[in-house]
Design a protein around this motif. Structure first.
Motif, PDB file in Angstrom:
ATOM      1  N   LYS A  38       0.827  -1.201   0.000  1.00 47.68           N
ATOM      2  CA  LYS A  38       0.000   0.000   0.000  1.00 47.68           C
ATOM      3  C   LYS A  38       0.864   1.255   0.000  1.00 47.68           C
ATOM      4  O   LYS A  38       2.053   1.213   0.301  1.00 47.68           O
ATOM      5  N   ARG A  39       0.220   2.376  -0.352  1.00 53.18           N
ATOM      6  CA  ARG A  39       0.856   3.686  -0.181  1.00 53.18           C
ATOM      7  C   ARG A  39       0.676   4.110   1.268  1.00 53.18           C
ATOM      8  O   ARG A  39      -0.439   4.226   1.754  1.00 53.18           O
ATOM      9  N   VAL A  40       1.780   4.343   1.959  1.00 56.96           N
ATOM     10  CA  VAL A  40       1.712   4.635   3.391  1.00 56.96           C
ATOM     11  C   VAL A  40       2.539   5.882   3.708  1.00 56.96           C
ATOM     12  O   VAL A  40       3.631   6.073   3.171  1.00 56.96           O
ATOM     13  N   ALA A  41       2.001   6.709   4.591  1.00 53.72           N
ATOM     14  CA  ALA A  41       2.753   7.818   5.174  1.00 53.72           C
ATOM     15  C   ALA A  41       2.796   7.613   6.682  1.00 53.72           C
ATOM     16  O   ALA A  41       1.869   7.060   7.272  1.00 53.72           O
ATOM     17  N   VAL A  42       3.873   8.050   7.292  1.00 52.15           N
ATOM     18  CA  VAL A  42       4.033   7.929   8.745  1.00 52.15           C
ATOM     19  C   VAL A  42       4.110   9.321   9.358  1.00 52.15           C
ATOM     20  O   VAL A  42       4.891  10.168   8.906  1.00 52.15           O
ATOM     21  N   PHE A 139      -2.820  11.007   1.566  1.00 52.12           N
ATOM     22  CA  PHE A 139      -2.899   9.884   2.512  1.00 52.12           C
ATOM     23  C   PHE A 139      -4.097  10.116   3.437  1.00 52.12           C
ATOM     24  O   PHE A 139      -3.951  10.397   4.630  1.00 52.12           O
ATOM     25  N   ASN A 140      -5.281  10.026   2.838  1.00 55.93           N
ATOM     26  CA  ASN A 140      -6.496  10.399   3.557  1.00 55.93           C
ATOM     27  C   ASN A 140      -7.622   9.387   3.380  1.00 55.93           C
ATOM     28  O   ASN A 140      -8.790   9.723   3.575  1.00 55.93           O
ATOM     29  N   ASP A 141      -7.273   8.167   2.979  1.00 55.61           N
ATOM     30  CA  ASP A 141      -8.303   7.138   2.830  1.00 55.61           C
ATOM     31  C   ASP A 141      -8.544   6.369   4.122  1.00 55.61           C
ATOM     32  O   ASP A 141      -9.647   5.911   4.393  1.00 55.61           O
ATOM     33  N   CYS A 142      -7.483   6.226   4.908  1.00 54.78           N
ATOM     34  CA  CYS A 142      -7.595   5.442   6.141  1.00 54.78           C
ATOM     35  C   CYS A 142      -6.507   5.872   7.100  1.00 54.78           C
ATOM     36  O   CYS A 142      -5.380   6.172   6.687  1.00 54.78           O
ATOM     37  N   ILE A 143      -6.834   5.913   8.373  1.00 56.89           N
ATOM     38  CA  ILE A 143      -5.846   6.239   9.403  1.00 56.89           C
ATOM     39  C   ILE A 143      -5.638   5.028  10.300  1.00 56.89           C
ATOM     40  O   ILE A 143      -6.598   4.362  10.696  1.00 56.89           O
ATOM     41  N   ILE A 144      -4.381   4.732  10.570  1.00 54.93           N
ATOM     42  CA  ILE A 144      -4.024   3.595  11.417  1.00 54.93           C
ATOM     43  C   ILE A 144      -3.368   4.126  12.689  1.00 54.93           C
ATOM     44  O   ILE A 144      -2.338   4.803  12.628  1.00 54.93           O
ATOM     45  N   LEU A 145      -3.983   3.852  13.827  1.00 60.75           N
ATOM     46  CA  LEU A 145      -3.446   4.276  15.118  1.00 60.75           C
ATOM     47  C   LEU A 145      -2.945   3.046  15.871  1.00 60.75           C
ATOM     48  O   LEU A 145      -3.588   1.992  15.850  1.00 60.75           O
ATOM     49  N   ILE A 146      -1.817   3.211  16.531  1.00 59.84           N
ATOM     50  CA  ILE A 146      -1.194   2.105  17.247  1.00 59.84           C
ATOM     51  C   ILE A 146      -1.353   2.306  18.751  1.00 59.84           C
ATOM     52  O   ILE A 146      -0.976   3.353  19.284  1.00 59.84           O
ATOM     53  N   GLN A 147      -1.909   1.308  19.417  1.00 61.27           N
ATOM     54  CA  GLN A 147      -2.090   1.260  20.864  1.00 61.27           C
ATOM     55  C   GLN A 147      -3.310   2.044  21.345  1.00 61.27           C
ATOM     56  O   GLN A 147      -3.620   3.127  20.845  1.00 61.27           O
ATOM     57  N   SER A 148      -3.986   1.480  22.330  1.00 57.00           N
ATOM     58  CA  SER A 148      -5.187   2.101  22.888  1.00 57.00           C
ATOM     59  C   SER A 148      -4.861   3.357  23.690  1.00 57.00           C
ATOM     60  O   SER A 148      -5.744   4.167  23.968  1.00 57.00           O
ATOM     61  N   SER A 149      -3.586   3.534  24.060  1.00 54.89           N
ATOM     62  CA  SER A 149      -3.205   4.690  24.872  1.00 54.89           C
ATOM     63  C   SER A 149      -3.449   6.008  24.150  1.00 54.89           C
ATOM     64  O   SER A 149      -3.495   7.062  24.786  1.00 54.89           O
ATOM     65  N   ILE A 150      -3.608   5.969  22.816  1.00 52.59           N
ATOM     66  CA  ILE A 150      -3.888   7.206  22.094  1.00 52.59           C
ATOM     67  C   ILE A 150      -5.354   7.268  21.660  1.00 52.59           C
ATOM     68  O   ILE A 150      -5.695   7.957  20.713  1.00 52.59           O
ATOM     69  N   GLY A 151      -6.190   6.557  22.392  1.00 52.38           N
ATOM     70  CA  GLY A 151      -7.615   6.548  22.085  1.00 52.38           C
ATOM     71  C   GLY A 151      -8.237   7.933  22.123  1.00 52.38           C
ATOM     72  O   GLY A 151      -9.192   8.215  21.388  1.00 52.38           O
ATOM     73  N   LYS A 152      -7.724   8.812  22.978  1.00 45.28           N
ATOM     74  CA  LYS A 152      -8.260  10.170  23.072  1.00 45.28           C
ATOM     75  C   LYS A 152      -8.064  10.964  21.786  1.00 45.28           C
ATOM     76  O   LYS A 152      -8.738  11.964  21.559  1.00 45.28           O
ATOM     77  N   TRP A 153      -7.118  10.519  20.954  1.00 49.24           N
ATOM     78  CA  TRP A 153      -6.900  11.218  19.692  1.00 49.24           C
ATOM     79  C   TRP A 153      -8.158  11.195  18.821  1.00 49.24           C
ATOM     80  O   TRP A 153      -8.355  12.070  17.994  1.00 49.24           O
ATOM     81  N   PHE A 154      -8.986  10.158  19.014  1.00 46.04           N
ATOM     82  CA  PHE A 154     -10.198  10.033  18.224  1.00 46.04           C
ATOM     83  C   PHE A 154     -11.096  11.257  18.362  1.00 46.04           C
ATOM     84  O   PHE A 154     -11.826  11.616  17.438  1.00 46.04           O
ATOM     85  N   ASP A 155     -11.067  11.895  19.516  1.00 49.22           N
ATOM     86  CA  ASP A 155     -11.934  13.045  19.761  1.00 49.22           C
ATOM     87  C   ASP A 155     -11.495  14.272  18.974  1.00 49.22           C
ATOM     88  O   ASP A 155     -12.262  15.232  18.845  1.00 49.22           O
ATOM     89  N   TRP A 156     -10.269  14.255  18.446  1.00 49.64           N
ATOM     90  CA  TRP A 156      -9.703  15.449  17.836  1.00 49.64           C
ATOM     91  C   TRP A 156      -9.362  15.268  16.355  1.00 49.64           C
ATOM     92  O   TRP A 156      -8.999  16.243  15.691  1.00 49.64           O
ATOM     93  N   LEU A 157      -9.469  14.033  15.848  1.00 47.23           N
ATOM     94  CA  LEU A 157      -9.159  13.773  14.448  1.00 47.23           C
ATOM     95  C   LEU A 157     -10.440  13.747  13.615  1.00 47.23           C
ATOM     96  O   LEU A 157     -11.521  13.507  14.152  1.00 47.23           O
ATOM     97  N   PRO A 158     -10.355  13.978  12.291  1.00 47.33           N
ATOM     98  CA  PRO A 158     -11.555  13.961  11.434  1.00 47.33           C
ATOM     99  C   PRO A 158     -12.311  12.647  11.567  1.00 47.33           C
ATOM    100  O   PRO A 158     -11.732  11.568  11.430  1.00 47.33           O
TER     101      PRO A 158
END
Length: 217
Positions: A38-42, A139-158
């Motif tokens: 896949k095409r991936v950005a980090v 790079f806007n088709d899907c976002i991959i987050l690693i670890q539940s510790s950043i679950g709060k990021w969901f409240d601030w991302l599109p």
């Protein structure tokens, strides 16, 4: 006429840089498999203790590495500027630190006073210009987050992005096992708060993410 379909762009984000050799090698090898197909950005932060060899290996694997605090190239993205026109009341500044912390964490929607959660949210704030740059590059088709510790990021991302959460472990389960080995009452109390917070985050992620994957015994 032949039709060319651009491969979807995936955005990988976490609170640590997925480099190798280094402590985060497991993320690097997962990313290695993904980047072959896949095409991936980090988008991730870097820290002084991380090895330059590992960072360079990551950049060879994924050309679109947007790493804080590295300088971003000039972009067409225009970020709005604004001036804060309000000030905190003097009586608020005189409140005890603990009370001010409780108010701040409540306003941010935290389950409890968790300085680790606050730190991770500060990391996200630093990463947002890099996130939007990756978004602008496609790079806007899907976002991959690693670890539940950043679950709060969901409240601030599109919220419209397809989301995948990958957990190296179920943290609430790990903390419950950790609790049985702790002897000091203060440590047990802190771990209980962490367990409650982790369980709440994992429950929210299981209902919010489009795909949730984890490794656990």
């Amino acid at each position: 006429f032949p039709v060319t379909i651009e491969m979807p762009g995936l955005l990988w984000m976490e609170t640590d840089c997925p480099y190798f050799p280094g402590k985060n090698g497991h993320s690097y090898f997962l990313l290695n498999q993904l980047a072959k197909q896949k095409r991936v950005a980090v988008v991730a932060p870097t820290y002084p203790m991380q090895t330059q060899e590992g960072i360079q290996n990551l950049k060879k694997l994924v050309p679109d590495c947007l790493l804080w605090p590295e300088k971003l190239e000039p972009s067409q993205i225009q970020f709005p500027s604004f001036e804060v026109k309000w000030r905190l009341k003097k009586f608020f500044l005189k409140l005890p630190r603990k009370i001010k912390e409780n108010i701040l964490f409540r306003l941010l929607g935290f389950h409890a006073v968790d300085h680790n959660e606050y730190t991770r949210l500060a990391v996200l704030a630093n990463l947002m210009p890099y996130f939007w740059e990756a978004f602008h590059r496609g790079f806007n088709d899907c976002i991959i987050l690693i670890q539940s510790s950043i679950g709060k990021w969901f409240d601030w991302l599109p919220s419209h992005l397809t989301s995948i959460i990958y957990l190296h472990d179920v943290r609430s389960d790990y903390l419950i096992k950790k609790l049985s080995f702790e002897k000091r009452r203060s440590d047990q109390k802190n771990t209980c708060v962490e367990i409650q917070s982790a369980h709440s985050t994992e429950k929210n992620l299981s209902s919010s993410a489009d795909l949730l994957a984890f490794v656990s015994k």
